[in-house]
Structures are given as C-alpha cells and as structure tokens.
Enzyme design. Sequence first.
Site, mmCIF file in Angstrom:
data_model
loop_
_atom_site.group_PDB
_atom_site.id
_atom_site.type_symbol
_atom_site.label_atom_id
_atom_site.label_comp_id
_atom_site.label_asym_id
_atom_site.label_seq_id
_atom_site.Cartn_x
_atom_site.Cartn_y
_atom_site.Cartn_z
ATOM 1 C CB SER A 59 36.276 34.569 50.489
ATOM 2 O OG SER A 59 37.618 34.933 50.186
ATOM 3 N NE ARG A 60 39.641 31.155 43.638
ATOM 4 C CZ ARG A 60 39.496 32.074 42.713
ATOM 5 N NH1 ARG A 60 39.875 33.319 42.958
ATOM 6 N NH2 ARG A 60 39.002 31.772 41.529
ATOM 7 C CG HIS A 103 32.098 38.385 36.377
ATOM 8 N ND1 HIS A 103 31.568 39.609 36.013
ATOM 9 C CD2 HIS A 103 32.572 38.545 37.631
ATOM 10 C CE1 HIS A 103 31.732 40.466 37.013
ATOM 11 N NE2 HIS A 103 32.350 39.847 37.988
ATOM 12 C CE LYS A 121 30.552 48.323 36.866
ATOM 13 N NZ LYS A 121 31.978 48.695 36.647
ATOM 14 N NE ARG A 189 38.617 46.065 40.569
ATOM 15 C CZ ARG A 189 37.877 46.788 39.766
ATOM 16 N NH1 ARG A 189 37.794 46.450 38.481
ATOM 17 N NH2 ARG A 189 37.224 47.848 40.184
ATOM 18 C CG ASP A 202 36.155 49.045 36.564
ATOM 19 O OD1 ASP A 202 35.875 47.953 37.075
ATOM 20 O OD2 ASP A 202 36.206 50.114 37.207
#
Length: 348
Positions: A59-60, A103, A121, A189, A202
């Site tokens: 993770s960041r 991605h 996906k 998002r 999505d």
Amino acid sequence: MTTQRPHADVPGMKLPAPRTPDPAGAPGLRWGLLGAGWIASQMAFSLSGTRQQVVAVGSRDAARARAFVEEHAPGARPHGSYSSLVADPEVDVVYIASPHSEHLEHALLAIAAGKHVLVEKPMTPTADEARQVVAAAREAGVFCMEALWTRFLPHIDVLRQVLEAGLLGEVSTVLADHCVPLWPDGPERLASPDLAGGAILDLGIYPLSFASLALGGLTAATGLGTLTGRGVDRRVAFVAQGPTGAVASLATDMSVSSPTTASVNGTWARLELETMFYMPTTMHLVGTDGVVLDTMVGDPIEQHRGLRHEATEVALLITAGERESPLMPLDESVRTLEVMDGLLSSLR
C-alpha cells in the site's frame, strides 16, 4: 439456420458436470497483493484453505498495509510502497487490486520487476492502455490475465460445455443486466472522471463479458445512456452482436438495483442464470415449451470465495509454463475494452 426441435427429441438434454479444478489441489504460488482495499481482502479470504499463500501486501500507506496484514493475511510482509512490493523476491505473482484508473501504472511496474500479474477487472480503463499491458507482459515473458472471476466459476464452465456441444441449438439472443445502487452515495471512485468512474467499467463489464462468451466474441455494439453531472456514465442500455449474427441485449446502472440475471437463448433450449449471474448461482436448462429440463444449484454461501477459482487458473497455468489463459484471453480483454471505449465515446 438450425430448425426448432422439441426437447423430447433432443438426446442428452441434461447439464454436464463442471470440469472446474479443485482449488485445494492446485500448485501453490506466493502471492503479493498490490492494494489493501475491499477486493484485496476478498482475495485473501478466498485463498485461505488452498495452497496459495499471500506472502506480501503493498500500500502507499505503510500503516494501512500493516493493518491489512493483521486482519486479512497474518504472517504476510507489509510494504509501504508498491515498488517495494513488486521487488519482494519471495513474491511469484502480483494481484493488482488498486482502482482501475491505476491499473496501467501498477501492472507495468510489476511486469518490469519480472512478476506474473493478475489484474483486477477491468484490466485498464481503455483499450489502448490494455494493449500496453499486454505488449509489456508478452515482451517480458510473464503471465498476465484479467481477473474477471466469473469466467472460472463452475456454472460458467457448464455453460461453456453446453455451448461447445450445441445443446441449445442455434444461439440467437443473450440477455443480461447488472445494476447496483452505488451512486450518488457510494465510493468516490465511481463518481469521479479522474478515477475512471461510471457504471459500465465497474458493473457493465460483467454482462458484456458474458455476452462475449455466449456469442463467441463481439463484432459490434451500440447503446444509449445518461451521464452524471460530473460526466461519467450513470446508466447504459446497449446491444452487441457476435460473429454468427446472434445479438445480446444488456443493461447497467449504478443508481438502481436490478434482477442481475442472464439467459442464453437457442432454438432448442435456453439457459437461465438466476440473480447475481456473475457469482456462484443457480442455472436452469429450459426447453422451448418452458419446461425446466435440468438445474444446477449454486452455493448460496460461496459468493466472493469463488475468487479462488481464478487464482487456481493462474497457479495451474504458471506452473505449466503458460503465459495467458485460454478461458480469459488477453486479446478478448482488449476487444471488450474496445467495445466499452466506443460506447462511452458515443455517450460523451
């Protein structure tokens, strides 16, 4: 054209048994999860009880990575950056579980580090970006696959066998929908154009990919829909056509709920998939007179634990030295995104 025949005259009008490999028997790989969100937690949960091992999480935010490991992957190594994760020498394959707007960057990062990749996906928000991922993976000689988990579920393997055997006669139409009320009060998002938000990437990818499988590919598509005030697609109804001329009628909407069912309709019989068709669910083989000929009952508690089937595919193919999946070919992932690119462009 295939002529219509009564179901009583068609031999073997029963659903075949699934050929889906047992996840518990697949060779074990060491997985690194790039991203510490909800879908990564579902993958970690689904891999428990198999020979697959989550050995690292990136993770960041280092604290978030540590919290994820503590809750979902005890014993895994937390990494406070994605570059550190993909450089981990103990990681065999990286599961890209970040938002799909990222991605491309993250898949290329993992591929450059020589890692095999399973990319959640949609593979990327656009076909052009997907082509870059595919080209990089092929050049590097690493395994790459879009994580469209539906393709690897037992009932979809049965559907594939039915289509291969021609049990339905001539497939003429496909119907599928996927609508979930995730906007305007859902995750940012989905609402944000900067994060490749909207319904079709999505949610709509599920009926579109289902149609691609049932039709034997996609040759054309067109649709109508509505954008939100921020410019992402709220709802889309679209039709697609396959190489035989058969058509699909599909819909997606991120502001309402829908049955989320699907059917593949042929001249001899049809397959009806019950609600949440893209998850483990119940499927019926139905004659042209409406009589149910056979039923495959889904596991109501399976749900996202079914992610382990796509991980099994990855493990089996990587161990065999393969670099892509025949069940979810890279070129098909690109083609599906080309269709979505066209639909979104026409809306905008």
